[in-house]
Design a protein around this motif. Sequence first.
Motif, PDB file in Angstrom:
ATOM      1  N   ASP A 197      12.235 -11.562  -1.208  1.00 60.63           N
ATOM      2  CA  ASP A 197      12.122 -10.290  -1.950  1.00 60.63           C
ATOM      3  C   ASP A 197      10.699  -9.833  -2.172  1.00 60.63           C
ATOM      4  OD1 ASP A 197      12.253 -12.034  -4.854  1.00 60.63           O
ATOM      5  OD2 ASP A 197      13.533 -12.545  -3.169  1.00 60.63           O
ATOM      6  N   VAL A 198       9.864 -10.119  -1.209  1.00 59.06           N
ATOM      7  CA  VAL A 198       8.475  -9.701  -1.352  1.00 59.06           C
ATOM      8  C   VAL A 198       8.029  -9.107  -0.026  1.00 59.06           C
ATOM      9  CG1 VAL A 198       6.307 -10.943  -1.054  1.00 59.06           C
ATOM     10  CG2 VAL A 198       7.469 -11.022  -3.235  1.00 59.06           C
ATOM     11  N   LEU A 199       7.293  -7.992  -0.078  1.00 55.87           N
ATOM     12  CA  LEU A 199       6.752  -7.403   1.146  1.00 55.87           C
ATOM     13  C   LEU A 199       5.317  -7.843   1.258  1.00 55.87           C
ATOM     14  CD1 LEU A 199       7.791  -3.671   1.269  1.00 55.87           C
ATOM     15  CD2 LEU A 199       8.623  -5.510   2.659  1.00 55.87           C
ATOM     16  N   SER A 200       4.994  -8.585   2.331  1.00 53.96           N
ATOM     17  CA  SER A 200       3.602  -9.000   2.398  1.00 53.96           C
ATOM     18  C   SER A 200       2.976  -8.599   3.721  1.00 53.96           C
ATOM     19  CB  SER A 200       3.477 -10.503   2.159  1.00 53.96           C
ATOM     20  OG  SER A 200       3.797 -11.210   3.304  1.00 53.96           O
ATOM     21  N   VAL A 201       1.645  -8.579   3.702  1.00 59.25           N
ATOM     22  CA  VAL A 201       0.858  -8.132   4.850  1.00 59.25           C
ATOM     23  C   VAL A 201       0.698  -9.296   5.814  1.00 59.25           C
ATOM     24  CG1 VAL A 201      -1.415  -7.301   5.524  1.00 59.25           C
ATOM     25  CG2 VAL A 201      -0.396  -6.497   3.410  1.00 59.25           C
ATOM     26  N   VAL A 202       0.838  -9.013   7.108  1.00 60.58           N
ATOM     27  CA  VAL A 202       0.590 -10.075   8.085  1.00 60.58           C
ATOM     28  C   VAL A 202      -0.588  -9.747   8.985  1.00 60.58           C
ATOM     29  CG1 VAL A 202       2.848 -11.107   8.168  1.00 60.58           C
ATOM     30  CG2 VAL A 202       2.391  -9.135   9.562  1.00 60.58           C
ATOM     31  N   LYS A 203      -1.132  -8.521   8.914  1.00 65.32           N
ATOM     32  CA  LYS A 203      -2.245  -8.163   9.781  1.00 65.32           C
ATOM     33  C   LYS A 203      -3.295  -7.464   8.939  1.00 65.32           C
ATOM     34  CE  LYS A 203      -2.654  -6.452  14.424  1.00 65.32           C
ATOM     35  NZ  LYS A 203      -2.442  -5.319  15.264  1.00 65.32           N
ATOM     36  N   ALA A 204      -4.555  -7.812   9.115  1.00 66.01           N
ATOM     37  CA  ALA A 204      -5.618  -7.198   8.301  1.00 66.01           C
ATOM     38  C   ALA A 204      -5.836  -5.764   8.729  1.00 66.01           C
ATOM     39  CB  ALA A 204      -6.908  -7.994   8.463  1.00 66.01           C
ATOM     40  N   GLY A 205      -6.081  -4.876   7.765  1.00 66.55           N
ATOM     41  CA  GLY A 205      -6.317  -3.469   8.097  1.00 66.55           C
ATOM     42  C   GLY A 205      -6.236  -2.638   6.849  1.00 66.55           C
ATOM     43  N   LYS A 206      -5.886  -1.354   7.044  1.00 62.83           N
ATOM     44  CA  LYS A 206      -5.764  -0.445   5.909  1.00 62.83           C
ATOM     45  C   LYS A 206      -4.299  -0.128   5.709  1.00 62.83           C
ATOM     46  CE  LYS A 206      -8.874   3.251   4.733  1.00 62.83           C
ATOM     47  NZ  LYS A 206      -9.390   4.567   5.089  1.00 62.83           N
ATOM     48  N   LEU A 207      -3.826  -0.240   4.482  1.00 63.99           N
ATOM     49  CA  LEU A 207      -2.421   0.027   4.215  1.00 63.99           C
ATOM     50  C   LEU A 207      -2.215   1.527   4.092  1.00 63.99           C
ATOM     51  CD1 LEU A 207       0.329  -1.208   3.504  1.00 63.99           C
ATOM     52  CD2 LEU A 207      -0.313  -1.024   1.123  1.00 63.99           C
ATOM     53  N   LYS A 208      -1.187   2.023   4.799  1.00 63.12           N
ATOM     54  CA  LYS A 208      -0.911   3.458   4.756  1.00 63.12           C
ATOM     55  C   LYS A 208       0.488   3.678   4.212  1.00 63.12           C
ATOM     56  CE  LYS A 208      -4.319   5.371   7.194  1.00 63.12           C
ATOM     57  NZ  LYS A 208      -5.308   6.177   6.580  1.00 63.12           N
ATOM     58  N   PHE A 209       0.690   4.838   3.607  1.00 62.47           N
ATOM     59  CA  PHE A 209       1.999   5.160   3.060  1.00 62.47           C
ATOM     60  C   PHE A 209       2.314   6.610   3.379  1.00 62.47           C
ATOM     61  CE2 PHE A 209       5.607   5.222   0.509  1.00 62.47           C
ATOM     62  CZ  PHE A 209       5.571   6.277  -0.381  1.00 62.47           C
ATOM     63  N   LYS A 210       3.539   6.858   3.823  1.00 63.11           N
ATOM     64  CA  LYS A 210       3.941   8.243   4.061  1.00 63.11           C
ATOM     65  C   LYS A 210       5.219   8.473   3.293  1.00 63.11           C
ATOM     66  CE  LYS A 210       5.400  11.326   7.669  1.00 63.11           C
ATOM     67  NZ  LYS A 210       5.687  11.548   9.039  1.00 63.11           N
ATOM     68  N   LYS A 211       5.271   9.559   2.538  1.00 62.26           N
ATOM     69  CA  LYS A 211       6.485   9.857   1.783  1.00 62.26           C
ATOM     70  C   LYS A 211       7.624  10.072   2.732  1.00 62.26           C
ATOM     71  CE  LYS A 211       4.556  11.450  -2.435  1.00 62.26           C
ATOM     72  NZ  LYS A 211       3.664  12.578  -2.472  1.00 62.26           N
ATOM     73  N   PRO A 212       8.863   9.715   2.414  1.00 64.90           N
ATOM     74  CA  PRO A 212       9.222   9.113   1.143  1.00 64.90           C
ATOM     75  C   PRO A 212       9.119   7.592   1.096  1.00 64.90           C
ATOM     76  CG  PRO A 212      11.171   9.697   2.380  1.00 64.90           C
ATOM     77  CD  PRO A 212      10.012  10.110   3.216  1.00 64.90           C
ATOM     78  N   ASN A 213       9.176   6.908   2.235  1.00 60.82           N
ATOM     79  CA  ASN A 213       9.318   5.455   2.098  1.00 60.82           C
ATOM     80  C   ASN A 213       8.732   4.656   3.254  1.00 60.82           C
ATOM     81  OD1 ASN A 213      11.034   6.245   4.068  1.00 60.82           O
ATOM     82  ND2 ASN A 213      12.913   5.589   3.063  1.00 60.82           N
ATOM     83  N   LYS A 214       7.694   5.187   3.942  1.00 63.10           N
ATOM     84  CA  LYS A 214       7.164   4.457   5.098  1.00 63.10           C
ATOM     85  C   LYS A 214       5.853   3.786   4.745  1.00 63.10           C
ATOM     86  CE  LYS A 214       8.678   7.210   8.864  1.00 63.10           C
ATOM     87  NZ  LYS A 214       8.241   8.213   9.778  1.00 63.10           N
ATOM     88  N   VAL A 263      -5.517  -7.808   3.535  1.00 57.66           N
ATOM     89  CA  VAL A 263      -5.625  -8.978   4.413  1.00 57.66           C
ATOM     90  C   VAL A 263      -4.286  -9.711   4.397  1.00 57.66           C
ATOM     91  CG1 VAL A 263      -8.091  -9.326   4.195  1.00 57.66           C
ATOM     92  CG2 VAL A 263      -6.563 -10.318   2.515  1.00 57.66           C
ATOM     93  N   PRO A 264      -4.024 -10.547   5.403  1.00 55.76           N
ATOM     94  CA  PRO A 264      -2.740 -11.260   5.447  1.00 55.76           C
ATOM     95  C   PRO A 264      -2.521 -12.074   4.184  1.00 55.76           C
ATOM     96  CG  PRO A 264      -3.815 -11.468   7.549  1.00 55.76           C
ATOM     97  CD  PRO A 264      -4.773 -10.756   6.652  1.00 55.76           C
ATOM     98  N   GLY A 265      -1.338 -11.937   3.610  1.00 54.97           N
ATOM     99  CA  GLY A 265      -1.025 -12.635   2.380  1.00 54.97           C
ATOM    100  C   GLY A 265      -0.949 -11.708   1.193  1.00 54.97           C
ATOM    101  N   ASP A 266      -1.571 -10.550   1.269  1.00 56.33           N
ATOM    102  CA  ASP A 266      -1.491  -9.600   0.155  1.00 56.33           C
ATOM    103  C   ASP A 266      -0.056  -9.123   0.005  1.00 56.33           C
ATOM    104  OD1 ASP A 266      -4.682  -7.847   0.506  1.00 56.33           O
ATOM    105  OD2 ASP A 266      -4.129  -9.793  -0.327  1.00 56.33           O
ATOM    106  N   ILE A 267       0.372  -8.984  -1.239  1.00 55.11           N
ATOM    107  CA  ILE A 267       1.737  -8.534  -1.497  1.00 55.11           C
ATOM    108  C   ILE A 267       1.698  -7.055  -1.793  1.00 55.11           C
ATOM    109  CG2 ILE A 267       3.701  -8.782  -3.022  1.00 55.11           C
ATOM    110  CD1 ILE A 267       3.080 -11.686  -3.168  1.00 55.11           C
ATOM    111  N   VAL A 268       2.467  -6.316  -0.997  1.00 51.04           N
ATOM    112  CA  VAL A 268       2.447  -4.864  -1.138  1.00 51.04           C
ATOM    113  C   VAL A 268       3.415  -4.411  -2.222  1.00 51.04           C
ATOM    114  CG1 VAL A 268       3.066  -2.762   0.083  1.00 51.04           C
ATOM    115  CG2 VAL A 268       1.742  -4.513   1.223  1.00 51.04           C
ATOM    116  N   LEU A 269       4.626  -4.953  -2.147  1.00 48.07           N
ATOM    117  CA  LEU A 269       5.658  -4.524  -3.088  1.00 48.07           C
ATOM    118  C   LEU A 269       6.469  -5.719  -3.510  1.00 48.07           C
ATOM    119  CD1 LEU A 269       7.525  -1.369  -1.769  1.00 48.07           C
ATOM    120  CD2 LEU A 269       6.043  -1.527  -3.734  1.00 48.07           C
ATOM    121  N   ASP A 270       6.844  -5.742  -4.767  1.00 51.06           N
ATOM    122  CA  ASP A 270       7.757  -6.771  -5.242  1.00 51.06           C
ATOM    123  C   ASP A 270       9.137  -6.142  -5.307  1.00 51.06           C
ATOM    124  OD1 ASP A 270       7.459  -9.166  -7.955  1.00 51.06           O
ATOM    125  OD2 ASP A 270       8.696  -9.087  -6.157  1.00 51.06           O
TER     126      ASP A 270
END
Lengths: 242, 195
Positions: A46-63, A19-26
Amino acid sequence: MEVETSSSSTASLVDKAVVPGDIVLDLTSMSDQTIRLGAGLRQYSDVLSVVKAGKLKFKKPNKYWVESSQKRYAPSVEDTVLGIVVDARADNFLVDIKGPTLAFLPVLAFEGGTRRNIPKFEIGTLLYVRVVKANSCMNPELSCTDASGKAAEFGSLKEGYMFDTSTGLARMLLSSPTCPILEALGRKLSYEIAVGLNGRVWVNASSPSTVILVSNAIMRSEFLSDVQQKILVEKLMQRVQG
Amino acid sequence: MSAGEENIATPGEILGDSSQFIAGKGTYLAPNGRNIHASLTGQRRLVPPPPDSAEKRLTVEVVGHKTRGAVPEPGVVVIARVTRVMARMASADIMCVESKAVKEKFTGIIRQQDVRATEIDKVDMYQSFRPGDIVKAEVLSLGDARAYYLSTAKNELGVVSAQSIAGATMVPISWTDMQCPSTGQVEKRKVAKVL
């Protein structure tokens, strides 16, 4: 009331609902790495945070990106969508693509389009088009050609039946390998389908009952798993043939 | 009638008699033909008649003590804030003319062909301006009834100050790019070369 510190360094949020406000990466702990941010994420110093509610996805190497499903559509470039003609002006058609504003389809944006052979679309015509320009301050611009100028299946869709879905279901129907529901339906029935990323689906078949069957099956398959989708199709076919 | 330093006149105030004075700027003759009234607020001034005329009476004038606000003229450089960006033009609210602020609202339009001097048919308005940008532009003409025509087709004209998507004031990098200091994102604008 205690406020918990938000550094959830032990639990990764990938593939979980955010949800918006969650911190993904420090980012203070990582240096010299390139991270690519997709939709729904933003960097605040220096913080990556979510601005839209949904499911977080990750694709190697860095997306990283957030996938969400809405009934409303936010136009973005290179999307293929289904639009309905609302008005025809001197140099473009006004097309409704379920976005915040109407989109402009230039009158010359067709294969071999010149001032002499401008297509005559009536109000209400369904079009399969590609978004060429989309940004927050202007009306989106569309085109009925692909990037090289060929017609490539773009244009008006005749007959058939069009219904609205969420953007998440539209993306699922367009995923490759082919979505199980479409494959299962295609084994028993023959039909034609066009899916717009703006949450509109068009189905055409030789008989109206096939169209209704396919449309209903698609509308009910959004939250089903692969196996459940196949079972749904089997049950529908039994009811029709039995 | 006030005399001495208190020379301020207000609208309607009787300044004198028509046998003694002629009605000048900022004054008018009453319907009865006798009194001269002021029509503006300002300083009352007496102007002697031209030496070779038969007129013996002085002309009484009222000079407005407020100077009129600046008005854009063709050829002057104005500062404007972009309000709307469209496919072929951008519209902007003119805020200053040269270095004076305007007193009333003027609208200007920057057309696609007036954004820059080279390759004018390949201009992307969204990569030149965004709503909220402050631009320095030159007035081309009085334009149509709705807006002045502005141009940014010189090196020293263009976006002077802009905010990034993150909300910070951006720093210009080149004549096409500006960078946000907090996120490092580069955004495209037609940047003015401010010396």
